[in-house]
Structures are given as C-alpha cells and as structure tokens.
Design a protein around this motif. Structure first.
Motif, mmCIF file in Angstrom:
data_model
loop_
_atom_site.group_PDB
_atom_site.id
_atom_site.type_symbol
_atom_site.label_atom_id
_atom_site.label_comp_id
_atom_site.label_asym_id
_atom_site.label_seq_id
_atom_site.Cartn_x
_atom_site.Cartn_y
_atom_site.Cartn_z
ATOM 1 N N UNK A 118 17.119 -3.167 -5.871
ATOM 2 C CA UNK A 118 16.976 -2.171 -4.530
ATOM 3 C C UNK A 118 18.139 -1.596 -3.969
ATOM 4 N N UNK A 119 19.308 -2.540 -4.211
ATOM 5 C CA UNK A 119 20.627 -2.124 -3.647
ATOM 6 C C UNK A 119 21.251 -1.080 -4.496
ATOM 7 N N UNK A 120 20.986 -1.469 -5.737
ATOM 8 C CA UNK A 120 21.543 -0.238 -6.599
ATOM 9 C C UNK A 120 20.980 1.157 -6.597
ATOM 10 N N UNK A 121 19.584 1.064 -6.503
ATOM 11 C CA UNK A 121 18.789 2.228 -6.203
ATOM 12 C C UNK A 121 19.331 2.987 -4.995
ATOM 13 N N UNK A 122 19.514 2.104 -3.919
ATOM 14 C CA UNK A 122 19.743 2.628 -2.833
ATOM 15 C C UNK A 122 21.088 3.478 -2.785
ATOM 16 N N UNK A 123 22.230 2.945 -3.449
ATOM 17 C CA UNK A 123 23.361 3.495 -3.860
ATOM 18 C C UNK A 123 23.265 5.029 -4.182
ATOM 19 N N UNK A 124 22.298 5.525 -4.875
ATOM 20 C CA UNK A 124 21.882 6.907 -5.146
ATOM 21 C C UNK A 124 21.639 7.748 -3.893
ATOM 22 N N UNK A 125 21.346 7.282 -2.934
ATOM 23 C CA UNK A 125 20.770 8.010 -1.668
ATOM 24 C C UNK A 125 22.245 8.217 -1.011
ATOM 25 N N UNK A 126 23.228 7.716 -1.345
ATOM 26 C CA UNK A 126 24.478 8.139 -0.439
ATOM 27 C C UNK A 126 24.775 9.539 -1.000
ATOM 28 N N UNK A 127 25.550 10.249 -0.080
ATOM 29 C CA UNK A 127 26.015 11.477 -0.349
ATOM 30 C C UNK A 127 27.243 11.626 0.227
ATOM 31 N N UNK A 128 28.585 11.799 -0.760
ATOM 32 C CA UNK A 128 28.303 11.582 -2.261
ATOM 33 C C UNK A 128 27.866 10.302 -2.659
ATOM 34 N N UNK A 129 27.472 10.192 -3.897
ATOM 35 C CA UNK A 129 27.007 8.931 -4.484
ATOM 36 C C UNK A 129 28.172 7.950 -4.588
ATOM 37 N N UNK A 130 27.408 6.704 -4.547
ATOM 38 C CA UNK A 130 28.734 5.453 -4.524
ATOM 39 C C UNK A 130 28.987 5.360 -5.678
ATOM 40 N N UNK A 131 30.445 5.064 -5.909
ATOM 41 C CA UNK A 131 30.795 4.682 -7.189
ATOM 42 C C UNK A 131 30.854 3.145 -7.224
#
Length: 170
Positions: free
Chosen positions: A53-66
């Motif tokens: 869930x956390x990894x998938x949530x990282x994709x929601x950040x703009x810009x994406x989480x590195x």
C-alpha cells in the motif's frame, strides 16, 4: 570528504529490492506488532500488505517519490524516500535496519540530502509523530517544528540553515 561520506552510498530502488524494502518496513513496525501479540504469520501478512500500500501510495505524489536504498559500508541497511519539488523537498520516509541504528547512518543520509537540497536552493520538509524516537535525530539535523496537528508535527529545514553534523551519532 569525511569518513561517513565515504561509507554511505545511495542507489535507486528497483523491483528487485521489494523483499528488502518489506524487511526494512517490518523492522520499523515489528516492535508495536509484537506488543499486540499477533502470531508470526499475521505480522508477516500485515507488513507485506502495508508495504505494498505504501509503495503504491508513493506513485500518488507529484512529483513522484524517489525511493533509494541506503548502503553503509557496501551493505544494504535502509531506505530513503524523497519527493523533490521545485520549491521544497519532502522527506517522505527514512528507515534504517535495527543493527545499523545508532551508528550515524541516519545523520549521514540526512546531511547528504541537505547538501543536495542546498545545491538546488530548496529546503526540506517532513512529517513525524511527536512521540517518535526519530524526532531527536531530525532536531539534531536542524529541522524545526513549524506546525502540529494532533500527534503529527510538520518539520522544516530551511535552505541556508546549518545541517546535520557528523559529530553526533544517529
């Protein structure tokens, strides 16, 4: 270059790192889960689910989480997740395996991030629980609380402020 800079390395996380990243996540959550009294299978299933869930949530950040893997003396010891915006970078997460804590790894990672942010002319921001033991690390690294809501503090390190000193150990 200090000795700590020489032993610290970061590399981008890949799909091949998923098992390691889940292990790191579990190492952070395990003490509280053991206190609940859950059996091993339930702890493992919960940590795997939460990590996904956390990894998938990282994709929601703009810009994406590195997401990067933290290496200390050529050994994988943790992870760092950062969202790099043009005005301020968000330190989303930093997690270090228990055997590597207290050795300056967290301080070295944050100092490196601060130097990179300073080179880009941006500050850093993070959110943490006010009861978290990592709060002391953030304060030693020059972060100050700028807002609180319930148990969560928003902390910032401003561009141009002093940053993490390697004289202190994480």
């Amino acid at each position: 270059m200090t000795q700590q800079q020489q032993v610290l390395a970061l590399r981008p996380a890949t799909e091949l790192d998923e098992a390691f990243l889940c292990t790191v996540y579990r190492s952070v959550r395990e003490p509280e889960l053991l206190a609940i009294g859950w059996p091993e299978a339930q702890i493992a299933a919960f940590c795997n689910m939460q990590h996904r869930f956390r990894t998938a949530g990282y994709r929601d950040y703009k810009p994406p989480v590195e997401c990067t893997i933290v290496l200390w003396e050529d050994t994988e010891v943790g992870m760092l997740a950062v969202c790099r915006d043009t005005e301020r970078w968000l330190l989303v997460n930093i997690e270090i395996l228990p055997h590597a804590r207290g050795k300056g790894v967290g301080t070295a990672v944050i100092a490196r991030l601060q130097r990179e942010a300073e080179a880009e002319g941006v500050g850093l921001q993070l959110h943490t629980n006010c009861n978290s033991p990592v709060l002391r690390l953030y304060e030693r690294c020059g972060f100050t609380c700028v807002a609180s809501e319930g148990d969560v503090q928003r902390m910032e390190w401003s561009y141009g402020s002093p940053y993490a000193s390697h004289k202190h150990v994480n």
